[in-house]
Every structure is written in structure tokens, then in C-alpha cells.
Write an enzyme that holds these catalytic residues in place. Structure first.
Site, PDB file in Angstrom:
ATOM      1  N   ARG A   1      -6.169  -8.699  -8.164  1.00  0.00           N
ATOM      2  CA  ARG A   1      -7.282  -9.531  -8.633  1.00  0.00           C
ATOM      3  C   ARG A   1      -7.770  -8.980  -9.965  1.00  0.00           C
ATOM      4  O   ARG A   1      -7.883  -7.748 -10.119  1.00  0.00           O
ATOM      5  CB  ARG A   1      -8.465  -9.484  -7.638  1.00  0.00           C
ATOM      6  CG  ARG A   1      -8.166  -9.956  -6.252  1.00  0.00           C
ATOM      7  CD  ARG A   1      -7.869 -11.424  -6.186  1.00  0.00           C
ATOM      8  NE  ARG A   1      -8.940 -12.242  -6.759  1.00  0.00           N
ATOM      9  CZ  ARG A   1      -8.775 -13.510  -7.128  1.00  0.00           C
ATOM     10  NH1 ARG A   1      -7.604 -14.092  -7.010  1.00  0.00           N
ATOM     11  NH2 ARG A   1      -9.787 -14.196  -7.623  1.00  0.00           N
TER      12      ARG A   1
ATOM     13  N   ASP B   1      -4.925  -4.357 -18.164  1.00  0.00           N
ATOM     14  CA  ASP B   1      -3.930  -3.296 -18.430  1.00  0.00           C
ATOM     15  C   ASP B   1      -4.152  -2.634 -19.793  1.00  0.00           C
ATOM     16  O   ASP B   1      -3.207  -2.076 -20.372  1.00  0.00           O
ATOM     17  CB  ASP B   1      -2.491  -3.844 -18.340  1.00  0.00           C
ATOM     18  CG  ASP B   1      -2.196  -4.453 -16.987  1.00  0.00           C
ATOM     19  OD1 ASP B   1      -2.728  -3.955 -15.989  1.00  0.00           O
ATOM     20  OD2 ASP B   1      -1.425  -5.441 -16.929  1.00  0.00           O
TER      21      ASP B   1
ATOM     22  N   HIS C   1      -0.276   0.916 -13.651  1.00  0.00           N
ATOM     23  CA  HIS C   1       0.483  -0.250 -14.101  1.00  0.00           C
ATOM     24  C   HIS C   1       1.937   0.172 -14.310  1.00  0.00           C
ATOM     25  O   HIS C   1       2.201   1.171 -14.997  1.00  0.00           O
ATOM     26  CB  HIS C   1      -0.100  -0.791 -15.410  1.00  0.00           C
ATOM     27  CG  HIS C   1       0.668  -1.964 -15.918  1.00  0.00           C
ATOM     28  ND1 HIS C   1       0.606  -3.212 -15.322  1.00  0.00           N
ATOM     29  CD2 HIS C   1       1.550  -2.086 -16.942  1.00  0.00           C
ATOM     30  CE1 HIS C   1       1.405  -4.033 -15.961  1.00  0.00           C
ATOM     31  NE2 HIS C   1       1.987  -3.390 -16.944  1.00  0.00           N
TER      32      HIS C   1
ATOM     33  N   GLY D   1       0.786  -1.228   0.000  1.00  0.00           N
ATOM     34  CA  GLY D   1       0.000   0.000   0.000  1.00  0.00           C
ATOM     35  C   GLY D   1       0.817   1.276   0.000  1.00  0.00           C
ATOM     36  O   GLY D   1       0.374   2.286   0.550  1.00  0.00           O
TER      37      GLY D   1
ATOM     38  N   LEU E   1     -10.687  -8.160 -12.295  1.00  0.00           N
ATOM     39  CA  LEU E   1     -12.106  -7.881 -12.030  1.00  0.00           C
ATOM     40  C   LEU E   1     -12.969  -8.427 -13.163  1.00  0.00           C
ATOM     41  O   LEU E   1     -12.609  -8.346 -14.339  1.00  0.00           O
ATOM     42  CB  LEU E   1     -12.313  -6.374 -11.880  1.00  0.00           C
ATOM     43  CG  LEU E   1     -11.589  -5.767 -10.673  1.00  0.00           C
ATOM     44  CD1 LEU E   1     -11.582  -4.246 -10.759  1.00  0.00           C
ATOM     45  CD2 LEU E   1     -12.249  -6.231  -9.375  1.00  0.00           C
TER      46      LEU E   1
HETATM   47  C1  GRF Z   1       2.558  -0.709  -7.851  1.00  0.00           C
HETATM   48  O1  GRF Z   1       3.870  -0.736  -8.275  1.00  0.00           O
HETATM   49  C2  GRF Z   1       1.619  -0.656  -9.021  1.00  0.00           C
HETATM   50  O2  GRF Z   1       2.242  -0.268 -10.203  1.00  0.00           O
HETATM   51  C3  GRF Z   1       1.140  -2.064  -9.177  1.00  0.00           C
HETATM   52  O3  GRF Z   1       1.168  -2.613  -7.902  1.00  0.00           O
HETATM   53  C4  GRF Z   1       2.142  -1.956  -7.107  1.00  0.00           C
HETATM   54  C5  GRF Z   1       1.502  -1.651  -5.794  1.00  0.00           C
HETATM   55  O4  GRF Z   1       2.411  -1.270  -4.816  1.00  0.00           O
HETATM   56  N1  GRF Z   1      -0.156  -2.053  -9.801  1.00  0.00           N
HETATM   57  P1  GRF Z   1       1.909  -0.700  -3.424  1.00  0.00           P
HETATM   58  O5  GRF Z   1       1.092  -1.798  -2.754  1.00  0.00           O
HETATM   59  O6  GRF Z   1       1.104   0.517  -3.685  1.00  0.00           O
HETATM   60  O7  GRF Z   1       3.147  -0.433  -2.652  1.00  0.00           O
END
Ligand code: GRF
Length: 222
Positions: free
Chosen positions: A94, A148, A112, A15, A96
Site C-alpha cells: 500500500r 521508493d 525495495h 512475510g 502510504l
Molecule cells: C520483498 O522482496 C521486498 O523487497 C518487497 O516485497 C517483498 C516482500 O516479500 N518490498 P515477503 O512478504 O517479505 O516475503
């Protein structure tokens, strides 16, 4: 959208992007209101970040549901209590279902870690290094049924450093994600950016290309 944009953030892990939203909103100039954080994993550290910030949390373990659709329906039922205007996927691991995406059409964002349409899917940093690319980065986009593949909003680009590891590159990309994701979500919350007929519209004009922020190798915006 209304004067406040009620936002649900969906996570599966650490997060750090959620934390970036928390800090951004705390800055006071955002239209976003972080209404709820939902995780599909009970051990996601992001749940602690949310609690520390006083944001309600929900955990629904996907393994407890018989199907993807059943899980997605449960997520939607939970989120309904907050009537979110916007769903922000922040490391939500996940896929969706079509029904879920349709229910929140044009109101789900994802980030992404690649310069989409290049490198959808996993292991983007290693794939960029293996290809010898000069540039890498991350893309905020609307979520559609295509993984994506939804229309892009904002891209952060940075130069790849010769000899760096995938982990080092990933860390640099994440640092720019923390700058571009809340900014792009704010644009959507303000209505400046919209999803119309499967495309991104910015300031009332269809945008074939995303807005691009370029960063230097230290993560400073140029
Ligand atoms: C991010 O690098 C994002 O690009 C990908 O998942 C990662 C999440 O990282 N979709 P975090 O949990 O926000 O640290």
C-alpha cells in the site's frame, strides 16, 4: 531511542522478511522488540508466522475504507495501542499517504528489491534482466512521500547470473534481504542511523551513499 525499540511490522503477503526479523530477534542480540504485525490482507501468510511467534496481529482490509486517508488513519489508530518507535514495511503493498508518513517521520523503513535509485516501482527483477545489468540487489531506506525515493541506509548487491530467470533472481535477492533488513533496522533502533532533515545520518555523519554489503552469486556475504 530507548533500550528497546518497539517495532511494528506491516505486511501484505508471505512475510519472509517478517520471518527474518522474527529469527533475528530470537537470536537475542537485537534491540528490536516485535510488538505487532499488521496486514491489509486477511489471507497474508505472514499473519500465521506472527502468531506462531507469539506476536499480536491486526488485520485491516483497505477495501473496507472509503479512502486511502481513512485507511491510513485506521492503521495509525491501531498502531497507537503499541506506541511503536519504528515501523517496518515488509512487503506492505500500500502506498502510504503524506499524513501517515509525516506522523511517523523518520521512523518508517522499507526494503525495495533494486539498487535504488535504479528501478523504483514494480517488476524490478525482469527490468534488470531486460537491461542486461551486471549487478542487482535490494535497498533498505527511510520512507518519505516519494515512492521508493527516501534516503537510503543499506544496500545488498549481488551479481546477475547469465541466463537466470526473473524468479530465480528474485529468490536470490530475497535471501540477501533477509540478511540486510534486520541489520539496518537494528542500526536505526540503536540510534546509530538517523533520519535528519530528509537525509540519512550514520554515526553522526550525513551519508550521501548507503552502506553496501556485497554478496556472491550463492548469497554469501563477501
Ligand atoms: C520483498 O522482496 C521486498 O523487497 C518487497 O516485497 C517483498 C516482500 O516479500 N518490498 P515477503 O512478504 O517479505 O516475503
Amino acid at each position: 531511542m530507548a533500550t528497546r525499540c518497539k517495532t511494528a511490522i506491516l505486511i501484505s503477503g508471505s512475510g519472509t522478511n517478517l520471518q527474518a526479523f522474527i529469527d533475528y530477534v530470537a537470536g537475542g542480540a537485537s534491540i528490536l522488540e516485535l510488538s505487532v504485525v499488521l496486514s491489509n490482507r486477511p489471507d497474508a501468510f505472514g499473519l500465521i508466522r506472527a502468531s506462531n511467534a507469539g506476536i499480536p496481529t491486526v488485520c485491516l482490509e483497505h477495501g473496507q475504507f472509503a479512502s486511502r486517508d481513512a485507511f491510513d488513519r485506521a492503521v495509525a489508530a491501531k498502531l497507537d495501542a503499541w506506541q511503536p518507535d519504528l515501523l517496518v514495511l515488509a512487503g506492505f503493498m500500500r502506498i502510504l499517504s503524506a499524513g501517515f508518513v509525516a506522523r511517523y517521520a523518520g521512523r518508517i523503513l522499507n526494503i525495495h528489491p533494486a539498487l535504488l535509485p535504479a528501478y523504483p516501482g514494480l517488476d524490478t527483477h525482469q527490468r534488470v534482466l531486460d537491461a542486461g545489468d551486471e549487478w542487482h540487489g535490494s535497498t533498505v531506506h527511510f520512507v518519505t512521500e516519494e515512492l521508493d525515493g527516501g534516503p537510503r541506509i543499506l544496500q545488498g548487491r549481488l551479481p546477475v547470473i547469465t541466463g537466470e530467470t526473473a524468479d530465480q533472481l528474485a529468490a536470490r535477492v530475497q535471501a540477501i534481504e533477509h540478511q540486510i533488513y534486520p541489520e539496518a533496522a537494528d542500526w536505526v533502533g540503536e540510534g546509530r542511523v538517523e533520519f535528519r532533515n530528509g537525509e540519512t545520518w550514520i554515526d553522526g555523519v550525513v551519508a550521501d551513499e548507503p552502506v553496501v554489503h556485497v554478496f556472491d552469486r550463492t548469497g554469501k556475504k563477501l
